[in-house]
Write an enzyme that holds these catalytic residues in place. Structure first.
Site, PDB file in Angstrom:
ATOM      1  N   ARG A  52      23.512  19.434 112.650  1.00  0.00           N
ATOM      2  CA  ARG A  52      24.630  20.318 112.871  1.00  0.00           C
ATOM      3  C   ARG A  52      24.058  21.291 113.729  1.00  0.00           C
ATOM      4  O   ARG A  52      22.799  22.067 113.548  1.00  0.00           O
ATOM      5  CB  ARG A  52      24.585  20.925 111.339  1.00  0.00           C
ATOM      6  CG  ARG A  52      25.181  20.120 110.232  1.00  0.00           C
ATOM      7  CD  ARG A  52      25.977  20.718 109.228  1.00  0.00           C
ATOM      8  NE  ARG A  52      25.445  21.908 108.635  1.00  0.00           N
ATOM      9  CZ  ARG A  52      25.890  22.341 107.899  1.00  0.00           C
ATOM     10  NH1 ARG A  52      27.100  21.847 107.227  1.00  0.00           N
ATOM     11  NH2 ARG A  52      25.554  23.619 107.092  1.00  0.00           N
ATOM     12  N   THR A  62      27.707  26.627 114.771  1.00  0.00           N
ATOM     13  CA  THR A  62      29.198  26.197 114.516  1.00  0.00           C
ATOM     14  C   THR A  62      29.209  25.352 113.495  1.00  0.00           C
ATOM     15  O   THR A  62      30.223  24.905 112.978  1.00  0.00           O
ATOM     16  CB  THR A  62      29.774  25.301 115.799  1.00  0.00           C
ATOM     17  OG1 THR A  62      28.974  24.134 115.880  1.00  0.00           O
ATOM     18  CG2 THR A  62      29.825  26.069 116.967  1.00  0.00           C
ATOM     19  N   ASP A 120      18.750  24.168 102.113  1.00  0.00           N
ATOM     20  CA  ASP A 120      18.732  23.269 103.335  1.00  0.00           C
ATOM     21  C   ASP A 120      17.783  22.311 102.967  1.00  0.00           C
ATOM     22  O   ASP A 120      16.517  22.263 102.788  1.00  0.00           O
ATOM     23  CB  ASP A 120      18.019  24.046 104.708  1.00  0.00           C
ATOM     24  CG  ASP A 120      18.259  23.157 105.873  1.00  0.00           C
ATOM     25  OD1 ASP A 120      18.018  22.077 105.821  1.00  0.00           O
ATOM     26  OD2 ASP A 120      18.806  23.491 106.868  1.00  0.00           O
ATOM     27  N   ASP A 141      14.942  21.086 105.342  1.00  0.00           N
ATOM     28  CA  ASP A 141      13.730  22.023 105.307  1.00  0.00           C
ATOM     29  C   ASP A 141      12.966  21.918 103.879  1.00  0.00           C
ATOM     30  O   ASP A 141      11.737  22.015 104.007  1.00  0.00           O
ATOM     31  CB  ASP A 141      14.299  23.471 105.384  1.00  0.00           C
ATOM     32  CG  ASP A 141      14.609  23.735 106.810  1.00  0.00           C
ATOM     33  OD1 ASP A 141      14.113  22.906 107.872  1.00  0.00           O
ATOM     34  OD2 ASP A 141      15.417  24.724 107.445  1.00  0.00           O
TER      35      ASP A 141
HETATM   36  C1  PRP Z   1      22.367  18.499 106.952  1.00  0.00           C
HETATM   37  C2  PRP Z   1      22.362  17.252 105.837  1.00  0.00           C
HETATM   38  C3  PRP Z   1      23.454  16.599 106.414  1.00  0.00           C
HETATM   39  C4  PRP Z   1      24.391  17.476 107.070  1.00  0.00           C
HETATM   40  C5  PRP Z   1      25.490  17.681 106.026  1.00  0.00           C
HETATM   41  O1  PRP Z   1      21.412  17.851 108.068  1.00  0.00           O
HETATM   42  O2  PRP Z   1      21.065  16.717 105.771  1.00  0.00           O
HETATM   43  O3  PRP Z   1      23.038  15.541 107.276  1.00  0.00           O
HETATM   44  O4  PRP Z   1      23.704  18.871 107.217  1.00  0.00           O
HETATM   45  O5  PRP Z   1      26.427  18.744 106.508  1.00  0.00           O
HETATM   46  P1  PRP Z   1      27.763  18.103 107.092  1.00  0.00           P
HETATM   47  O6  PRP Z   1      28.469  17.447 106.022  1.00  0.00           O
HETATM   48  O7  PRP Z   1      28.476  19.539 107.253  1.00  0.00           O
HETATM   49  O8  PRP Z   1      27.837  17.707 108.447  1.00  0.00           O
HETATM   50  P2  PRP Z   1      21.032  19.037 109.153  1.00  0.00           P
HETATM   51  O9  PRP Z   1      22.078  18.905 110.343  1.00  0.00           O
HETATM   52  O10 PRP Z   1      20.776  20.359 108.684  1.00  0.00           O
HETATM   53  O11 PRP Z   1      20.113  18.193 109.723  1.00  0.00           O
HETATM   54  P3  PRP Z   1      18.477  17.643 109.099  1.00  0.00           P
HETATM   55  O12 PRP Z   1      18.784  16.733 108.273  1.00  0.00           O
HETATM   56  O13 PRP Z   1      17.899  17.458 110.365  1.00  0.00           O
HETATM   57  O14 PRP Z   1      17.959  19.114 108.581  1.00  0.00           O
HETATM   58  N1  URA Z   2      22.968  21.037 105.233  1.00  0.00           N
HETATM   59  C1  URA Z   2      22.230  21.063 103.912  1.00  0.00           C
HETATM   60  O1  URA Z   2      20.864  20.921 104.243  1.00  0.00           O
HETATM   61  N2  URA Z   2      22.420  21.923 102.986  1.00  0.00           N
HETATM   62  C2  URA Z   2      23.822  22.171 102.729  1.00  0.00           C
HETATM   63  O2  URA Z   2      24.089  23.114 101.813  1.00  0.00           O
HETATM   64  C3  URA Z   2      24.704  21.771 103.653  1.00  0.00           C
HETATM   65  C4  URA Z   2      24.151  21.306 104.867  1.00  0.00           C
END
Ligand code: PRP
Ligand code: URA
Length: 222
Positions: free
Chosen positions: A103, A107, A198, A201
């Protein structure tokens, strides 16, 4: 929200509560994620087809059942990787594909940066991603898997937001979503409330601030 299954098993809720706790350190967080995924996985695969086979016990011959079809599992990188181990443990013949989605921090729109899928034609595909927030990541991933001719698709997540469930229900009405919780809403930065924070993280110890709410509470620039 017909295609949503909230797994209310007491142990699932017990594990989820520990995941939500902001004091939970990454090593414990990873272990809890694996345990909770196992419970969700058992529920999500309840309808898998089986073949009847004959088996010889030490005492006599009897009828048994074996899984009829090879599964495919696709974690969405990076957080979905935390859910992969229980799937390959319970289904050792599973084929694993990977979809990298991230993400945008301003945005919250997910962009795909990696895609490597095994053959999915006619197969049952489990898509694993802990957080279903806006639904953008899962929506795009399902579309990519569908375009390659997947048979049945099943989403397994740890926590879902109403917005994400609504989006997947509209765009992929045939896809069930298994989750441990349907949370209240998204905050202005598109994080789930009450949520877990998150997930990636917390899983990998990459939080930039010990107070996660400081980094994930800021509204987005639209
Ligand atoms: C997070 C999570 C999902 C996504 C969900 O990933 O692991 O994949 O956000 O959000 P959405 O439903 O609004 O698309 P992130 O993009 O933070 O990447 P990461 O897993 O690499 O931390
Ligand atoms: N991605 C995350 O890791 N946590 C949230 O709450 C939403 C998106």
């Amino acid at each position: 929200m017909n295609n949503l299954v909230v797994v209310n098993h007491p142990l699932a809720q017990h594990l989820l509560t520990q995941l939500r706790d902001k004091q939970t350190p990454p090593a414990v967080f990873r272990s809890l994620t694996r345990k909770l995924t196992t419970i969700l996985l058992i529920e999500a695969t309840r309808d898998l087809p089986t073949d009847s086979v004959s088996v010889e016990t030490p005492l006599e011959r009897t009828q048994g059942a074996v899984l009829a079809a090879k599964l495919v599992v696709v974690p969405i990188l990076r957080a979905g990787l935390g859910m992969l181990e229980p799937v390959v443990d319970l289904f050792p013949d599973v084929a694993v594909g990977y979809i990298g989605m991230e993400r945008d921090h301003t945005t919250a729109i997910a962009n795909s940066y990696y895609l490597k899928l095994p053959p999915v034609e006619g197969r049952t595909v489990l898509l694993i991603d802990p957080m279903l927030a806006t639904g953008g990541s899962v929506d795009q991933a399902l579309a990519a898997i569908r375009s390659r001719g997947a048979g049945r698709m099943i989403v397994i997540c740890i926590v879902a937001a109403p917005e994400g469930v609504e989006r997947i229900t509209q765009h992929h009405p045939d896809v069930p979503i298994y989750t441990a919780a349907l949370d209240r809403e998204l905050n202005p930065a598109k994080y789930i409330l009450p949520g877990i924070g998150d997930f990636g993280d917390r899983l990998y110890g990459t939080l930039t601030s010990p107070d996660a709410s400081a980094t994930i509470g800021a509204p987005l620039n639209d």
